[in-house]
Scaffold this motif. Structure first.
Motif, PDB file in Angstrom:
ATOM      1  N   VAL A 175      28.178  44.554  50.986  1.00  0.00           N
ATOM      2  CA  VAL A 175      29.381  44.637  51.821  1.00  0.00           C
ATOM      3  C   VAL A 175      29.260  43.857  53.123  1.00  0.00           C
ATOM      4  CG1 VAL A 175      30.027  46.873  50.837  1.00  0.00           C
ATOM      5  CG2 VAL A 175      28.668  46.799  52.930  1.00  0.00           C
ATOM      6  N   THR A 176      28.027  43.521  53.548  1.00  0.00           N
ATOM      7  CA  THR A 176      27.862  42.709  54.759  1.00  0.00           C
ATOM      8  C   THR A 176      27.360  41.316  54.432  1.00  0.00           C
ATOM      9  OG1 THR A 176      25.588  43.492  55.146  1.00  0.00           O
ATOM     10  CG2 THR A 176      27.390  44.765  56.142  1.00  0.00           C
ATOM     11  N   SER A 177      27.399  40.943  53.168  1.00  0.00           N
ATOM     12  CA  SER A 177      26.948  39.622  52.757  1.00  0.00           C
ATOM     13  C   SER A 177      27.848  38.534  53.348  1.00  0.00           C
ATOM     14  CB  SER A 177      26.956  39.518  51.226  1.00  0.00           C
ATOM     15  OG  SER A 177      26.889  38.174  50.803  1.00  0.00           O
ATOM     16  N   ARG A 178      27.246  37.396  53.686  1.00  0.00           N
ATOM     17  CA  ARG A 178      28.013  36.280  54.242  1.00  0.00           C
ATOM     18  C   ARG A 178      29.020  35.760  53.220  1.00  0.00           C
ATOM     19  NH1 ARG A 178      24.721  31.416  56.848  1.00  0.00           N
ATOM     20  NH2 ARG A 178      24.207  33.159  58.250  1.00  0.00           N
ATOM     21  N   TRP A 179      28.664  35.835  51.930  1.00  0.00           N
ATOM     22  CA  TRP A 179      29.526  35.274  50.896  1.00  0.00           C
ATOM     23  C   TRP A 179      30.395  36.327  50.227  1.00  0.00           C
ATOM     24  CZ3 TRP A 179      29.451  30.404  51.819  1.00  0.00           C
ATOM     25  CH2 TRP A 179      28.287  29.780  52.248  1.00  0.00           C
ATOM     26  N   LEU A 180      29.899  37.536  50.101  1.00  0.00           N
ATOM     27  CA  LEU A 180      30.644  38.577  49.388  1.00  0.00           C
ATOM     28  C   LEU A 180      31.380  39.533  50.321  1.00  0.00           C
ATOM     29  CD1 LEU A 180      28.091  39.548  46.575  1.00  0.00           C
ATOM     30  CD2 LEU A 180      30.111  38.091  46.379  1.00  0.00           C
ATOM     31  N   GLY A 181      30.946  39.610  51.584  1.00  0.00           N
ATOM     32  CA  GLY A 181      31.521  40.600  52.497  1.00  0.00           C
ATOM     33  C   GLY A 181      33.023  40.446  52.677  1.00  0.00           C
ATOM     34  N   PHE A 182      33.484  39.223  52.949  1.00  0.00           N
ATOM     35  CA  PHE A 182      34.913  39.008  53.197  1.00  0.00           C
ATOM     36  C   PHE A 182      35.757  39.161  51.933  1.00  0.00           C
ATOM     37  CE2 PHE A 182      33.176  37.129  57.031  1.00  0.00           C
ATOM     38  CZ  PHE A 182      34.070  37.585  57.992  1.00  0.00           C
ATOM     39  N   PRO A 183      35.339  38.598  50.781  1.00  0.00           N
ATOM     40  CA  PRO A 183      36.116  38.865  49.559  1.00  0.00           C
ATOM     41  C   PRO A 183      36.207  40.349  49.218  1.00  0.00           C
ATOM     42  CG  PRO A 183      34.662  36.999  49.211  1.00  0.00           C
ATOM     43  CD  PRO A 183      34.294  37.589  50.538  1.00  0.00           C
ATOM     44  N   MET A 184      35.112  41.100  49.451  1.00  0.00           N
ATOM     45  CA  MET A 184      35.150  42.534  49.177  1.00  0.00           C
ATOM     46  C   MET A 184      36.097  43.241  50.143  1.00  0.00           C
ATOM     47  SD  MET A 184      31.247  43.603  48.185  1.00  0.00           S
ATOM     48  CE  MET A 184      31.765  45.267  47.816  1.00  0.00           C
ATOM     49  N   MET A 185      36.103  42.819  51.416  1.00  0.00           N
ATOM     50  CA  MET A 185      37.045  43.398  52.378  1.00  0.00           C
ATOM     51  C   MET A 185      38.477  43.162  51.933  1.00  0.00           C
ATOM     52  SD  MET A 185      35.251  42.300  55.977  1.00  0.00           S
ATOM     53  CE  MET A 185      36.879  42.078  56.674  1.00  0.00           C
ATOM     54  N   LEU A 186      38.760  41.934  51.507  1.00  0.00           N
ATOM     55  CA  LEU A 186      40.113  41.600  51.060  1.00  0.00           C
ATOM     56  C   LEU A 186      40.481  42.399  49.823  1.00  0.00           C
ATOM     57  CD1 LEU A 186      42.600  39.849  51.513  1.00  0.00           C
ATOM     58  CD2 LEU A 186      41.533  38.083  50.087  1.00  0.00           C
ATOM     59  N   ALA A 187      39.510  42.559  48.905  1.00  0.00           N
ATOM     60  CA  ALA A 187      39.777  43.319  47.678  1.00  0.00           C
ATOM     61  C   ALA A 187      40.044  44.785  47.995  1.00  0.00           C
ATOM     62  CB  ALA A 187      38.597  43.188  46.717  1.00  0.00           C
ATOM     63  N   ILE A 188      39.235  45.369  48.890  1.00  0.00           N
ATOM     64  CA  ILE A 188      39.424  46.775  49.253  1.00  0.00           C
ATOM     65  C   ILE A 188      40.752  46.949  49.982  1.00  0.00           C
ATOM     66  CG2 ILE A 188      38.551  48.622  50.744  1.00  0.00           C
ATOM     67  CD1 ILE A 188      35.720  47.673  50.053  1.00  0.00           C
ATOM     68  N   ALA A 215      52.088  36.966  47.422  1.00  0.00           N
ATOM     69  CA  ALA A 215      52.834  36.516  48.600  1.00  0.00           C
ATOM     70  C   ALA A 215      52.754  37.543  49.723  1.00  0.00           C
ATOM     71  CB  ALA A 215      54.290  36.260  48.222  1.00  0.00           C
ATOM     72  N   VAL A 216      52.861  38.816  49.376  1.00  0.00           N
ATOM     73  CA  VAL A 216      52.801  39.878  50.399  1.00  0.00           C
ATOM     74  C   VAL A 216      51.403  39.948  51.014  1.00  0.00           C
ATOM     75  CG1 VAL A 216      53.042  42.348  50.827  1.00  0.00           C
ATOM     76  CG2 VAL A 216      54.649  41.195  49.303  1.00  0.00           C
ATOM     77  N   VAL A 217      50.371  39.888  50.168  1.00  0.00           N
ATOM     78  CA  VAL A 217      48.996  39.893  50.689  1.00  0.00           C
ATOM     79  C   VAL A 217      48.764  38.663  51.554  1.00  0.00           C
ATOM     80  CG1 VAL A 217      46.552  39.785  50.067  1.00  0.00           C
ATOM     81  CG2 VAL A 217      48.086  41.281  48.792  1.00  0.00           C
ATOM     82  N   GLY A 218      49.341  37.523  51.164  1.00  0.00           N
ATOM     83  CA  GLY A 218      49.225  36.312  51.971  1.00  0.00           C
ATOM     84  C   GLY A 218      49.827  36.488  53.351  1.00  0.00           C
ATOM     85  N   ILE A 219      50.965  37.178  53.436  1.00  0.00           N
ATOM     86  CA  ILE A 219      51.581  37.469  54.732  1.00  0.00           C
ATOM     87  C   ILE A 219      50.652  38.346  55.568  1.00  0.00           C
ATOM     88  CG2 ILE A 219      53.453  38.739  55.855  1.00  0.00           C
ATOM     89  CD1 ILE A 219      54.382  36.069  54.937  1.00  0.00           C
ATOM     90  N   ALA A 220      50.035  39.346  54.929  1.00  0.00           N
ATOM     91  CA  ALA A 220      49.111  40.228  55.650  1.00  0.00           C
ATOM     92  C   ALA A 220      47.909  39.448  56.179  1.00  0.00           C
ATOM     93  CB  ALA A 220      48.647  41.366  54.747  1.00  0.00           C
ATOM     94  N   VAL A 221      47.380  38.529  55.365  1.00  0.00           N
ATOM     95  CA  VAL A 221      46.247  37.701  55.808  1.00  0.00           C
ATOM     96  C   VAL A 221      46.672  36.782  56.947  1.00  0.00           C
ATOM     97  CG1 VAL A 221      44.640  35.894  55.097  1.00  0.00           C
ATOM     98  CG2 VAL A 221      45.091  37.818  53.570  1.00  0.00           C
TER      99      VAL A 221
END
Length: 474
Positions: free
Chosen positions: A64-77, A250-256
Motif C-alpha cells: 500500500v505504500t509502494s512507489r508503483w502500487l501505492g497510488f493505483p491501489m489508492m485509486l482502486a480503493i 468519466a465520473v472518476v476522471g472528474i474526481a481525479v
C-alpha cells in the motif's frame, strides 16, 4: 505498540527494577534496556544468515505504500468506496423519495386542498420549502450514512495514515501539509465535515490552504449530477455494453481532476497570499487492527451524518422558498426565474452552459442535492413544455434517463453543455453549509469570502476556456 507507549512501559519496568535491585540498579536497568532493544531488533531486522520472518503488517505496507502500487491501489480503493456509496444509496434514497415526496407530499397536498388553504401558501410551504427539505434528506442521508462509516473503518483499520504517507511528498511540494490528504479524503463524503477535520493540521497557514481547497473534493451532494449527466451524454457515446463503464470512468476522471486541482491551487496559494515553508510532518504508521464496527457506526451517524444533515436541511428552507417564489412571481409576461434565465443565457452560452444552469446553481447554493430537480423544473418552465413536471416551482426527477435526456435536449443541451456542467459542478462555490462551517472554523470574513468566490471564479474561467477550445476544434 507505538514508541511512546513502549517508552512508558520501559520507564515502568525501570522503576520496578530499581525497587528490586537496590544498589545494583544501574546494572539491572542496562540489562533491561538491552533486552528490550534486542527484542525490538529481532522484530525489525532480518539478518543475512537467517530466513526472513513473515510480518503481516510489513507485507501489507510494502504494497500500500509502494512507489508503483501505492497510488493505483489508492485509486482502486477510492473507486470501490464510491461504488459502494452510490450503489448502496440507490435503494434507500429511492425509498426515502417515495416516502417523503410521493406519499407524504401527496398526502399534505390533499389535506391542504380539503382545508381550503390558498394556493400560494400551499405552494410556498409544500411545493417550495417542504420539497427542498425532502430532496436534501432523500439524496443526502443515505450516501453519508454509507460513506462516513466506510471512511471511519478505513481510518480505524490503519489505512488512511498510509494514504497520508503516500501523498505527503506531493502535498509538501505544493507547500501544504501531509495531513491534508486525510481532510481531502473526508471531503469526498461532505466538504462541511472535512472543514471541521482540518483541525488535525496544527499550522494555521497550512490549515487555511486545506480549507480553501477542500471544495475540489467531489462531495456526495454532487455525485447525482455527475452520474446522471455522464450516463446520458458520455455513456451515450459508447456501445451499449460499454456505456456504464465509460460513464463511470468519466465520473472518476472528474474526481481525479479535483485532486489535481487541489495540488495546483495549494501550490498557488502557498506561493502567493499564503507564503511559507511546509512544516515537518512526523507520521507514525499505526499497526493494522480490526475496526471497531459498532463504535464506528455510532460515531459516523451521530457526530458526522446527522449534524451535517441538520445544517443542510436548515439551509434548504430558504432555497425551496426562493425556487418557488422566483418561478411563480410574474413580472410582465414572465416569471422572475424566466427573466433571470433570459438575461443570463448569453453569458451561460459563452461558458458552454446556459441560463437555466446558472440560475439552478444560484438558488441551489444551500444544497447541491437539489441541482438536478431544479434544472429539470426550470428547463420545463423556460421551454414551455406542456405535460412535463408538476408545475412552476415544483422540483422533480424522472426514473427514465430517456425522458430526462429529452428534457435536456428540449432545453438546447449539447455534449459541450454536459461536459462543462460536470466541470462546473466540480469547481463551483461551496454549498451554504460548507461556507457557514468555514466561517465557524476561521472566524474570518476574508477567508470565508475567498473560499466561496475563488472556486466559482475558477469554474467560470475553466468553462470559458473549454468552450472556446471546443468551438475551435468543432
Amino acid at each position: 505498540m507505538s514508541a511512546e507507549n513502549r517508552g512508558e512501559e520501559i520507564l515502568s519496568e525501570a522503576a520496578a527494577v530499581r525497587w528490586e535491585a537496590g544498589p545494583n540498579f544501574h546494572d539491572s536497568l542496562m540489562e533491561t534496556i538491552y533486552t528490550d532493544a534486542s527484542q525490538v531488533a529481532d522484530r525489525a531486522v532480518s539478518r543475512t544468515d537467517e530466513q526472513p520472518r513473515f510480518d503481516l503488517d510489513r507485507t501489507i505496507d510494502r504494497l500500500v505504500t509502494s512507489r508503483w502500487l501505492g497510488f493505483p491501489m489508492m485509486l482502486a480503493i477510492l473507486t470501490v468506496v464510491f461504488w459502494l456509496t452510490i450503489e448502496g444509496a440507490n435503494l434507500p434514497s429511492g425509498m426515502l423519495a417515495t416516502l417523503l415526496i410521493d406519499n407524504i407530499h401527496t398526502t399534505l397536498k390533499a389535506g391542504s386542498a380539503e382545508l381550503g388553504i390558498p394556493w400560494w401558501l400551499d405552494g410556498f410551504l409544500l411545493d417550495g420549502v417542504y420539497l427542498a427539505m425532502a430532496w436534501v434528506i432523500a439524496v443526502m442521508l443515505p450516501p453519508m450514512a454509507i460513506f462516513f462509516p466506510i471512511f471511519t473503518l478505513l481510518e480505524d483499520f490503519g489505512y488512511l495514515p498510509r494514504v497520508a504517507f503516500n501523498l505527503d511528498n506531493l502535498f509538501r511540494k505544493s507547500g501544504a501539509h501531509g495531513k491534508q490528504a486525510l481532510t481531502m479524503s473526508m471531503g469526498f463524503g461532505c466538504n462541511a465535515a472535512a472543514i471541521v477535520s482540518t483541525r488535525v493540521i496544527d499550522s494555521p497557514r497550512e490549515r487555511l490552504i486545506a480549507i480553501v481547497t477542500n471544495n475540489f473534493a467531489l462531495c456526495n451532494g454532487r455525485w447525482p449530477t455527475q452520474i446522471l449527466v455522464a450516463s446520458i451524454f458520455i455513456g451515450g457515446l459508447a456501445p451499449q455494453h460499454m456505456a456504464g463503464l465509460v460513464s463511470a470512468g468519466a465520473v472518476v476522471g472528474i474526481a481525479v481532476l479535483g485532486i489535481l486541482l487541489t495540488f495546483v491551487v495549494s501550490w498557488a496559494l502557498s506561493n502567493t497570499i499564503l507564503k511559507g515553508e511546509a512544516s515537518a510532518f512526523s507520521l507514525e504508521l499505526p499497526p493494522y487492527r480490526p475496526p471497531r464496527v459498532l463504535q464506528t457506526i455510532y460515531t459516523s451517524i451521530i457526530d458526522r451524518t446527522l449534524i451535517v444533515l441538520w445544517r443542510a436541511v436548515i439551509f434548504a428552507v430558504p432555497a425551496g422558498a426562493v425556487i418557488w417564489l422566483s418561478s411563480n412571481i410574474i413580472v410582465g409576461d414572465a416569471s422572475l426565474a424566466e427573466h433571470f434565465i433570459n438575461f443570463t443565457h448569453p453569458f451561460g452560452l459563452l461558458l458552454g452552459l446556459n441560463g437555466v444552469i446558472l440560475l439552478a446553481y444560484v438558488v441551489a447554493i444551500p444544497a447541491n442535492e437539489i441541482v438536478v430537480p431544479t434544472i429539470l423544473m426550470l428547463t420545463v418552465l423556460s421551454a414551455k413544455m406542456a405535460g412535463m413536471g408538476e408545475g412552476a416551482g415544483v422540483m422533480f426527477e424522472l426514473d427514465s434517463e430517456t425522458t430526462t435526456a429529452a428534457i435536456f435536449q428540449a432545453g438546447g443541451w449539447t455534449l459541450l453543455t454536459a461536459v462543462n456542467l460536470m466541470l462546473f459542478s466540480l469547481i463551483h462555490n461551496p454549498c451554504s453549509t460548507t461556507i457557514y462551517t468555514i466561517w465557524k472554523e476561521t472566524r474570518s470574513a476574508k477567508w470565508t469570502t475567498i473560499s466561496a468566490l475563488l472556486p466559482v471564479g475558477m469554474g467560470f474561467v475553466v468553462c470559458f476556456l473549454v468552450a472556446q477550445v471546443w468551438r475551435l476544434l468543432m
